[in-house]
Design a protein around this motif. Sequence first.
Motif, PDB file in Angstrom:
ATOM      1  N   ALA A 153      68.165   4.000 101.685  1.00  0.00           N
ATOM      2  CA  ALA A 153      66.785   4.197 101.220  1.00  0.00           C
ATOM      3  C   ALA A 153      66.713   5.413 100.297  1.00  0.00           C
ATOM      4  N   VAL A 154      65.684   5.421  99.461  1.00  0.00           N
ATOM      5  CA  VAL A 154      65.419   6.579  98.615  1.00  0.00           C
ATOM      6  C   VAL A 154      65.153   7.778  99.523  1.00  0.00           C
ATOM      7  N   GLN A 155      65.600   8.966  99.087  1.00  0.00           N
ATOM      8  CA  GLN A 155      65.421  10.186  99.868  1.00  0.00           C
ATOM      9  C   GLN A 155      64.680  11.201  99.004  1.00  0.00           C
ATOM     10  N   TYR A 156      63.750  11.924  99.622  1.00  0.00           N
ATOM     11  CA  TYR A 156      62.989  12.937  98.896  1.00  0.00           C
ATOM     12  C   TYR A 156      63.048  14.250  99.662  1.00  0.00           C
ATOM     13  N   ALA A 157      63.558  15.280  98.993  1.00  0.00           N
ATOM     14  CA  ALA A 157      63.570  16.637  99.552  1.00  0.00           C
ATOM     15  C   ALA A 157      62.473  17.414  98.837  1.00  0.00           C
ATOM     16  N   ASP A 158      61.440  17.815  99.588  1.00  0.00           N
ATOM     17  CA  ASP A 158      60.351  18.565  98.947  1.00  0.00           C
ATOM     18  C   ASP A 158      60.793  20.005  98.702  1.00  0.00           C
ATOM     19  N   ARG A 159      59.933  20.782  98.067  1.00  0.00           N
ATOM     20  CA  ARG A 159      60.320  22.147  97.693  1.00  0.00           C
ATOM     21  C   ARG A 159      60.593  23.042  98.897  1.00  0.00           C
ATOM     22  N   SER A 160      60.110  22.669 100.084  1.00  0.00           N
ATOM     23  CA  SER A 160      60.401  23.463 101.282  1.00  0.00           C
ATOM     24  C   SER A 160      61.699  23.022 101.953  1.00  0.00           C
ATOM     25  N   VAL A 183      58.341   7.961  99.341  1.00  0.00           N
ATOM     26  CA  VAL A 183      57.438   7.567  98.258  1.00  0.00           C
ATOM     27  C   VAL A 183      56.058   8.195  98.468  1.00  0.00           C
ATOM     28  N   ALA A 184      55.553   8.120  99.691  1.00  0.00           N
ATOM     29  CA  ALA A 184      54.243   8.698  99.990  1.00  0.00           C
ATOM     30  C   ALA A 184      54.234  10.202  99.735  1.00  0.00           C
ATOM     31  N   ARG A 185      55.275  10.901 100.142  1.00  0.00           N
ATOM     32  CA  ARG A 185      55.340  12.359  99.954  1.00  0.00           C
ATOM     33  C   ARG A 185      55.466  12.733  98.474  1.00  0.00           C
ATOM     34  N   VAL A 186      56.167  11.927  97.698  1.00  0.00           N
ATOM     35  CA  VAL A 186      56.214  12.165  96.250  1.00  0.00           C
ATOM     36  C   VAL A 186      54.804  12.088  95.684  1.00  0.00           C
ATOM     37  N   PHE A 187      54.051  11.060  96.097  1.00  0.00           N
ATOM     38  CA  PHE A 187      52.674  10.917  95.628  1.00  0.00           C
ATOM     39  C   PHE A 187      51.819  12.113  96.047  1.00  0.00           C
ATOM     40  N   VAL A 188      51.922  12.530  97.304  1.00  0.00           N
ATOM     41  CA  VAL A 188      51.140  13.675  97.782  1.00  0.00           C
ATOM     42  C   VAL A 188      51.452  14.909  96.940  1.00  0.00           C
ATOM     43  N   ASP A 189      52.735  15.164  96.721  1.00  0.00           N
ATOM     44  CA  ASP A 189      53.132  16.363  95.991  1.00  0.00           C
ATOM     45  C   ASP A 189      52.840  16.284  94.497  1.00  0.00           C
ATOM     46  N   ALA A 190      52.607  15.080  93.970  1.00  0.00           N
ATOM     47  CA  ALA A 190      52.340  14.912  92.536  1.00  0.00           C
ATOM     48  C   ALA A 190      50.942  15.365  92.157  1.00  0.00           C
ATOM     49  N   GLY A 191      50.064  15.566  93.129  1.00  0.00           N
ATOM     50  CA  GLY A 191      48.699  15.984  92.815  1.00  0.00           C
ATOM     51  C   GLY A 191      47.844  14.810  92.358  1.00  0.00           C
ATOM     52  N   LEU A 192      46.662  15.135  91.866  1.00  0.00           N
ATOM     53  CA  LEU A 192      45.728  14.095  91.431  1.00  0.00           C
ATOM     54  C   LEU A 192      46.249  13.400  90.180  1.00  0.00           C
TER      55      LEU A 192
END
Length: 116
Positions: free
Chosen positions: A53-60, A70-79
Motif C-alpha cells: 500500500a501507499v505509505q505517507y510519513a507526515d512532517r512529525s 490518502v486521507a492524511r495527505v488530504f488533511v495536511d494539504a489544507g483547503l
Amino acid sequence: MHGGTLFFDGECGFCRRSVRIMRTRIRNHPEIVAYQSADLAAFGLTREQCAQAVQYADRSGRVSSGADAVARVFVDAGLPWSPLGRIMLLPGIIHVARAAYRWVAANRRRFRGDPA
C-alpha cells in the motif's frame, strides 16, 4: 509541498497516474517518491509495506498506510482538501475507504495508468 513524504509504487502505471494527478491538482502536496528509489529505513518502512500500500510519513514522522495515508495527505494539504480527508477518517467511513483501497490495490493492474 507541505513537509510530508508519500511513498508509492513507481513500477505501477495506475500509481504513477494517480501521483501525476495529485501533483497537478493538489497545490500543497507532499514530496512524492517511488519507494523503489527511497531510503525506506530512514522512515521506519520496509519494501514489503510499500509494495502492499501507499505509505505517507507526515512532517512529525507519523506513518499512515493505504486509505489512511490518502486521507492524511488530504488533511495536511489544507483547503479545499482537508475537509475531505477529515470526512474520510470518520468512523464507519474510514472502514469503507479501507475496503475500497484494498480492492483498487488488488486490481490496480486492470486500470489505465501512465506508461513507464
